[in-house]
Write an enzyme that holds these catalytic residues in place. Structure first.
Site, PDB file in Angstrom:
ATOM      1  N   ASP A 172       0.852  -1.176   0.000  1.00  0.00           N
ATOM      2  CA  ASP A 172       0.000   0.000   0.000  1.00  0.00           C
ATOM      3  C   ASP A 172       0.897   1.239   0.000  1.00  0.00           C
ATOM      4  OD1 ASP A 172      -3.119   0.655   0.919  1.00  0.00           O
ATOM      5  OD2 ASP A 172      -1.685   2.190   1.511  1.00  0.00           O
ATOM      6  N   ASN A 180      -2.538  12.873  -2.820  1.00  0.00           N
ATOM      7  CA  ASN A 180      -3.522  13.447  -3.742  1.00  0.00           C
ATOM      8  C   ASN A 180      -3.965  14.839  -3.289  1.00  0.00           C
ATOM      9  OD1 ASN A 180      -3.793  11.540  -5.821  1.00  0.00           O
ATOM     10  ND2 ASN A 180      -5.162  10.272  -4.599  1.00  0.00           N
ATOM     11  N   HIS A 185      -4.965  14.975  -8.165  1.00  0.00           N
ATOM     12  CA  HIS A 185      -5.207  13.617  -8.662  1.00  0.00           C
ATOM     13  C   HIS A 185      -4.405  13.255  -9.922  1.00  0.00           C
ATOM     14  CE1 HIS A 185      -8.231  12.353  -5.766  1.00  0.00           C
ATOM     15  NE2 HIS A 185      -8.661  13.608  -5.775  1.00  0.00           N
ATOM     16  N   ASP A 189      -2.214   9.912 -10.165  1.00  0.00           N
ATOM     17  CA  ASP A 189      -2.225   8.884 -11.213  1.00  0.00           C
ATOM     18  C   ASP A 189      -0.816   8.608 -11.724  1.00  0.00           C
ATOM     19  OD1 ASP A 189      -4.939   8.603 -11.031  1.00  0.00           O
ATOM     20  OD2 ASP A 189      -5.409   9.751 -12.834  1.00  0.00           O
ATOM     21  N   GLU A 216      -4.757   2.546  -4.208  1.00  0.00           N
ATOM     22  CA  GLU A 216      -3.295   2.616  -4.101  1.00  0.00           C
ATOM     23  C   GLU A 216      -2.695   1.318  -3.585  1.00  0.00           C
ATOM     24  OE1 GLU A 216      -4.884   4.283  -0.151  1.00  0.00           O
ATOM     25  OE2 GLU A 216      -5.514   4.120  -2.239  1.00  0.00           O
TER      26      GLU A 216
END
Length: 319
Positions: A172, A180, A185, A189, A216
């Site tokens: 994770d 973010n 965002h 990505d 994630e």
């Protein structure tokens, strides 16, 4: 170099094999078997793209072979064309009902054989492409959760034949919500794509699988890997992620993006399932995160009787 499709010819008459081989060998990789039992063994080893299967064979006939192949998760989608001297509708209907896609009567006509094989190979390649899209994460290009589950189901069944090791790694990205919130965002990505690339570099055996589990979170399947081997892979994953040096002002454990890692390792014995493995790998990841993040926690999972939930040995962590 373009990889050629593999055709498995199954026939107890060598003359028939020679005719079909001469017809197909310029275009395809051809292997053969001369009995039903041998056909199943060869199919499991080479995973052919198409099988030309004789119906009338001693001991184990083509119908039995077809049924066995269709019940094997690894081979169920391989197209089968029956080849036979039986020229009657009842025999053809039986073969098609068992999952064959076509029926060729002997004596073999090379032009017809080439055309039918070509058409079915093209259809299989198209189906494979569509199937690949269905199990690929669009953002990262890794396998998705569906492929992960399929692979675990297949590997637990395959390795159960020998009781071999199977390891699952879950990881994770630490404080990804904060990433973010800080960078936006689109940057999130890009971070996921870079982490996926790092994962590919670390998980690089042909038999291994790296997948995006969701958000994630990522997961890796390592067939045949014991706890020590899996830990080395996990350490390499962390090294690859650290080498990216992605700034992360929202993290409380590092100035750069880091990952928490959980590992579970088990021998594939009766009672071991994909769900059990994922559940205990997730538990190890939880211990990694609650233990301070940016670390690896791993443990061996032991399965008892099929009706028992199993036992997870105490994990260990590295900061």
């Amino acid at each position: 170099m373009i990889k050629r499709s593999v055709i498995l010819i199954v026939d107890d008459e060598i003359s028939n094999i020679e005719i079909m081989n001469a017809t197909l060998e310029d275009t395809y990789e051809v292997c053969f078997a001369m009995s039903g039992e041998q056909a199943i063994d060869v199919a499991r080893k080479v995973l052919p793209d198409l099988i030309l299967l004789d119906v009338m064979m001693p001991e184990m006939d083509g119908y039995e072979v077809c049924q066995t192949l269709k019940n094997d998760r690894m081979l169920a989608d391989v197209p089968i064309i029956f080849t036979t001297g039986l020229n009657d509708q009842e025999a053809e209907a039986r073969g098609l009902s068992l999952g064959a896609i076509d029926y060729i009567t002997k004596p073999i006509q090379p032009i017809s054989l080439r055309a039918r094989v070509r058409n079915h190979i093209e259809l299989k390649l198209l189906r494979d492409q569509l199937a690949e899209l269905a199990v690929t994460d669009a953002l990262t290009g890794l396998s998705n959760r569906r492929r992960l589950k399929q692979t675990l189901d297949i590997e637990t069944a395959r390795l159960a034949r020998t009781g071999d090791w199977l390891s699952v790694i879950m990881l994770d990205i630490d404080f990804f919500k904060g990433f973010n919130d800080t960078y936006g965002h689109p940057a999130g990505d890009r971070c996921l794509v870079l982490i996926a690339a790092a994962l590919k570099r670390a998980v690089n055996r042909a038999s291994d699988l790296a997948a995006r589990y969701g958000g994630e979170e990522f997961a890796c399947v390592l067939p045949g890997a014991d706890a020590e081997t899996a830990r080395k892979v996990a350490e390499d994953i962390q090294v690859q992620v650290q080498s990216l040096a992605i700034p992360h002002r929202g993290s409380t454990v590092s100035s750069y993006v880091t990952v928490s890692v959980g590992i579970t390792t088990a021998r594939c014995l009766p009672g071991l399932t994909a769900d059990l493995l994922m559940s205990h790998a997730d538990r190890q990841l939880y211990l990694s995160k609650t233990g301070g993040r940016n670390r690896i926690v791993g443990g061996n999972f032991t399965v008892g009787e099929a009706s028992e939930p199993g036992h997870l040995e105490e994990g260990h962590a590295d900061a």
